[in-house]
Motif scaffolding. Sequence first.
Motif, PDB file in Angstrom:
ATOM      1  N   LEU A 112      27.050  46.425  23.933  1.00 40.69           N
ATOM      2  CA  LEU A 112      28.572  46.902  24.242  1.00 40.69           C
ATOM      3  C   LEU A 112      28.724  47.454  25.616  1.00 40.69           C
ATOM      4  CD1 LEU A 112      27.783  49.340  21.058  1.00 40.69           C
ATOM      5  CD2 LEU A 112      29.305  47.286  20.990  1.00 40.69           C
ATOM      6  N   LEU A 113      27.933  47.181  26.500  1.00 40.79           N
ATOM      7  CA  LEU A 113      28.072  47.726  27.916  1.00 40.79           C
ATOM      8  C   LEU A 113      29.350  47.127  28.388  1.00 40.79           C
ATOM      9  CD1 LEU A 113      25.924  49.588  29.435  1.00 40.79           C
ATOM     10  CD2 LEU A 113      25.518  47.472  30.825  1.00 40.79           C
ATOM     11  N   THR A 114      29.959  47.814  28.985  1.00 39.83           N
ATOM     12  CA  THR A 114      31.430  47.417  29.362  1.00 39.83           C
ATOM     13  C   THR A 114      31.349  47.422  30.972  1.00 39.83           C
ATOM     14  OG1 THR A 114      32.554  48.119  27.622  1.00 39.83           O
ATOM     15  CG2 THR A 114      33.767  47.505  29.315  1.00 39.83           C
ATOM     16  N   THR A 115      32.091  46.690  31.847  1.00 35.70           N
ATOM     17  CA  THR A 115      32.067  46.767  33.232  1.00 35.70           C
ATOM     18  C   THR A 115      33.328  47.046  33.545  1.00 35.70           C
ATOM     19  OG1 THR A 115      30.392  45.121  33.440  1.00 35.70           O
ATOM     20  CG2 THR A 115      31.336  45.687  35.412  1.00 35.70           C
ATOM     21  N   SER A 116      33.677  48.322  34.226  1.00 40.15           N
ATOM     22  CA  SER A 116      35.053  48.431  34.493  1.00 40.15           C
ATOM     23  C   SER A 116      35.275  48.303  36.044  1.00 40.15           C
ATOM     24  CB  SER A 116      35.312  50.286  34.218  1.00 40.15           C
ATOM     25  OG  SER A 116      36.489  50.326  34.588  1.00 40.15           O
ATOM     26  N   LEU A 117      36.470  47.443  36.271  1.00 40.16           N
ATOM     27  CA  LEU A 117      36.614  47.235  37.682  1.00 40.16           C
ATOM     28  C   LEU A 117      37.753  48.137  38.097  1.00 40.16           C
ATOM     29  CD1 LEU A 117      36.988  43.144  37.326  1.00 40.16           C
ATOM     30  CD2 LEU A 117      34.862  44.732  38.178  1.00 40.16           C
ATOM     31  N   LYS A 118      37.328  49.036  38.995  1.00 35.45           N
ATOM     32  CA  LYS A 118      38.331  49.881  39.472  1.00 35.45           C
ATOM     33  C   LYS A 118      38.764  48.871  40.835  1.00 35.45           C
ATOM     34  CE  LYS A 118      37.745  54.300  37.567  1.00 35.45           C
ATOM     35  NZ  LYS A 118      38.603  55.461  37.556  1.00 35.45           N
ATOM     36  N   VAL A 119      39.739  48.618  41.048  1.00 31.48           N
ATOM     37  CA  VAL A 119      40.243  47.992  42.238  1.00 31.48           C
ATOM     38  C   VAL A 119      41.542  48.379  42.745  1.00 31.48           C
ATOM     39  CG1 VAL A 119      40.635  45.540  42.987  1.00 31.48           C
ATOM     40  CG2 VAL A 119      38.932  45.567  41.005  1.00 31.48           C
ATOM     41  N   ASP A 120      41.729  48.434  43.746  1.00 30.53           N
ATOM     42  CA  ASP A 120      42.894  48.755  44.514  1.00 30.53           C
ATOM     43  C   ASP A 120      43.920  47.888  44.436  1.00 30.53           C
ATOM     44  OD1 ASP A 120      44.022  50.877  46.859  1.00 30.53           O
ATOM     45  OD2 ASP A 120      44.448  49.033  47.611  1.00 30.53           O
ATOM     46  N   GLU A 121      45.016  48.209  44.222  1.00 30.53           N
ATOM     47  CA  GLU A 121      46.240  47.134  43.889  1.00 30.53           C
ATOM     48  C   GLU A 121      46.392  46.251  45.350  1.00 30.53           C
ATOM     49  OE1 GLU A 121      49.557  49.418  42.577  1.00 30.53           O
ATOM     50  OE2 GLU A 121      49.684  50.429  44.625  1.00 30.53           O
ATOM     51  N   GLU A 122      46.139  46.652  46.193  1.00 27.28           N
ATOM     52  CA  GLU A 122      46.377  45.799  47.528  1.00 27.28           C
ATOM     53  C   GLU A 122      45.331  44.702  47.804  1.00 27.28           C
ATOM     54  OE1 GLU A 122      49.268  45.853  48.902  1.00 27.28           O
ATOM     55  OE2 GLU A 122      49.888  47.653  47.989  1.00 27.28           O
ATOM     56  N   THR A 123      44.249  44.711  46.927  1.00 26.27           N
ATOM     57  CA  THR A 123      43.214  43.933  47.115  1.00 26.27           C
ATOM     58  C   THR A 123      43.622  42.300  46.910  1.00 26.27           C
ATOM     59  OG1 THR A 123      41.919  45.699  46.366  1.00 26.27           O
ATOM     60  CG2 THR A 123      40.687  43.325  46.443  1.00 26.27           C
ATOM     61  N   ARG A 124      42.981  41.406  47.464  1.00 30.35           N
ATOM     62  CA  ARG A 124      43.448  39.981  47.021  1.00 30.35           C
ATOM     63  C   ARG A 124      42.526  39.678  45.998  1.00 30.35           C
ATOM     64  NH1 ARG A 124      48.153  38.923  48.833  1.00 30.35           N
ATOM     65  NH2 ARG A 124      48.352  41.004  49.525  1.00 30.35           N
ATOM     66  N   MET A 125      43.083  38.515  45.108  1.00 32.70           N
ATOM     67  CA  MET A 125      42.017  38.054  43.897  1.00 32.70           C
ATOM     68  C   MET A 125      40.833  37.644  44.363  1.00 32.70           C
ATOM     69  SD  MET A 125      42.942  39.271  41.321  1.00 32.70           S
ATOM     70  CE  MET A 125      42.281  38.262  39.939  1.00 32.70           C
ATOM     71  N   GLY A 126      40.627  36.905  45.455  1.00 31.03           N
ATOM     72  CA  GLY A 126      39.361  36.197  45.855  1.00 31.03           C
ATOM     73  C   GLY A 126      38.344  37.231  45.565  1.00 31.03           C
ATOM     74  N   ILE A 127      37.990  38.119  45.868  1.00 26.41           N
ATOM     75  CA  ILE A 127      36.943  39.035  45.876  1.00 26.41           C
ATOM     76  C   ILE A 127      36.892  39.423  44.288  1.00 26.41           C
ATOM     77  CG2 ILE A 127      38.040  41.134  46.225  1.00 26.41           C
ATOM     78  CD1 ILE A 127      35.532  42.007  47.692  1.00 26.41           C
ATOM     79  N   VAL A 128      38.009  39.614  43.543  1.00 25.96           N
ATOM     80  CA  VAL A 128      37.690  39.945  42.065  1.00 25.96           C
ATOM     81  C   VAL A 128      37.182  38.866  41.404  1.00 25.96           C
ATOM     82  CG1 VAL A 128      39.180  40.847  40.084  1.00 25.96           C
ATOM     83  CG2 VAL A 128      39.732  41.347  42.492  1.00 25.96           C
ATOM     84  N   THR A 129      37.726  37.637  41.743  1.00 22.33           N
ATOM     85  CA  THR A 129      37.234  36.276  41.075  1.00 22.33           C
ATOM     86  C   THR A 129      35.936  36.040  41.226  1.00 22.33           C
ATOM     87  OG1 THR A 129      39.551  35.552  41.678  1.00 22.33           O
ATOM     88  CG2 THR A 129      37.735  33.936  40.831  1.00 22.33           C
ATOM     89  N   ASP A 130      35.211  36.532  42.347  1.00 21.41           N
ATOM     90  CA  ASP A 130      34.010  36.237  42.710  1.00 21.41           C
ATOM     91  C   ASP A 130      33.125  37.048  41.944  1.00 21.41           C
ATOM     92  OD1 ASP A 130      34.346  34.459  44.710  1.00 21.41           O
ATOM     93  OD2 ASP A 130      34.333  35.817  46.483  1.00 21.41           O
ATOM     94  N   ILE A 131      33.771  38.483  41.702  1.00 26.52           N
ATOM     95  CA  ILE A 131      32.814  39.562  40.928  1.00 26.52           C
ATOM     96  C   ILE A 131      33.068  38.838  39.329  1.00 26.52           C
ATOM     97  CG2 ILE A 131      33.058  41.572  39.963  1.00 26.52           C
ATOM     98  CD1 ILE A 131      34.284  42.652  42.703  1.00 26.52           C
ATOM     99  N   LYS A 132      33.877  38.378  38.982  1.00 28.53           N
ATOM    100  CA  LYS A 132      34.058  37.886  37.378  1.00 28.53           C
ATOM    101  C   LYS A 132      33.327  36.744  37.522  1.00 28.53           C
ATOM    102  CE  LYS A 132      38.395  37.426  36.226  1.00 28.53           C
ATOM    103  NZ  LYS A 132      39.757  37.075  36.366  1.00 28.53           N
ATOM    104  N   GLN A 133      32.914  36.028  38.391  1.00 28.13           N
ATOM    105  CA  GLN A 133      32.062  34.869  38.267  1.00 28.13           C
ATOM    106  C   GLN A 133      30.694  35.142  38.176  1.00 28.13           C
ATOM    107  OE1 GLN A 133      32.763  31.610  37.881  1.00 28.13           O
ATOM    108  NE2 GLN A 133      34.765  32.125  37.766  1.00 28.13           N
ATOM    109  N   GLU A 134      30.488  36.245  39.029  1.00 23.81           N
ATOM    110  CA  GLU A 134      29.017  36.788  39.017  1.00 23.81           C
ATOM    111  C   GLU A 134      28.602  37.442  37.816  1.00 23.81           C
ATOM    112  OE1 GLU A 134      25.715  36.535  41.326  1.00 23.81           O
ATOM    113  OE2 GLU A 134      27.844  35.933  41.788  1.00 23.81           O
ATOM    114  N   LEU A 135      29.825  38.149  37.099  1.00 27.11           N
ATOM    115  CA  LEU A 135      29.733  38.934  36.032  1.00 27.11           C
ATOM    116  C   LEU A 135      29.223  37.842  34.646  1.00 27.11           C
ATOM    117  CD1 LEU A 135      32.314  41.693  35.891  1.00 27.11           C
ATOM    118  CD2 LEU A 135      29.483  41.957  36.250  1.00 27.11           C
TER     119      LEU A 135
END
Lengths: 155, 191
Positions: A112-135
């Motif tokens: 049931l563990l959830t990962t919450s991404l607290k990401v600044d709105e100015e961030t580019r998606m590249g880094i978020v995509t990398d995190i998602k791939q890793e997850l």
Amino acid sequence: MARFAKKGKRGVPGINTGSMSDIIFMFLFFFMVITTIRESSLLVKIKVPQATEVAKLERKSLVSFIYVGQPIDQKYGTESRIQLNNAFASIKDIREFITREREARDEVDRPLLTTSLKVDEETRMGIVTDIKQELRQVSAFKINYSTRKGSVVKQ
Amino acid sequence: MAREIPQLNTGSMADISFLLLTFFLLTSSIDTDMGIIRKLPPPPDPNQENVDVKKRNVFNVLVNKYDGLLVQGRPMDITQLRVAAKEFLANPYDREDLPEKKVENIPGLGEVKVSKGVISLKNDRGTSYRMYVAVQNELTAAINELRDELSQQRFGRKFAQLTNEEQINAIQKAIPVAISEAEPENVGGGK
């Protein structure tokens, strides 16, 4: 009228403060129940984007946070960085972070563990995509894009 | 005569509890975390062959590095995305160019036409997170509105207000969250 004669000095009787502490304790317990202790101090600037279709995260103890944003301290540069727990981290550290978060939970609760991404709105998606791939690699499929309540459409 | 035990002075008790109260007020945060909840797909299986999905069943949403939106090959404003996605998923007039439907027997709802439509979302590495969340939000809104409509029609109340587990599951099955995110690729260049 002797019957109504004053007896001694008249003064304002003192207010009984005995129950004051009880009331304050009640406040205290109320706050202790509805709040959660801030776990980590933020090293990155985070202003989460707005959204209307938000859902509340149910059990706070089963949420692990990944923070992404510009470092508050300018000496770490202006590029978006990842923060896990109390330190800056790289993409590769996410694996270990999730494993550790899992081990800290009961066996029953682990799926049931959830990962919450607290990401600044100015961030580019590249880094978020990398995190998602890793997850995805570590099978932490439940994620939450942390948002504020508000309208999406720009004014 | 027994000597009386002197009363404890509780005057400072309130002060102490005030101190504790302020301590908790400062160290805790009330903010309940809210957000858009999503489920990531498992990593791609190299042995799995590509499943062919008919063109009419796919709703392509592309976001480029300038936060521009391309829906089904045409530029679109974010404000229209919700309506477009809703029309695609619902396909109310059974149009030929909109997704097919499969009749499914769902307990609690009976026979329901379930759309085979899938929203394919693709973004660039340079897209801003704000835009990405906005798109996700609009797509979620489309699904939520459809669920609300169906729930209102069948059970007389909105989806979020349903309490019966079976009814919730039935609606979720009738209108699934069909948002698929493409494997990332660096289309527009940049970070």
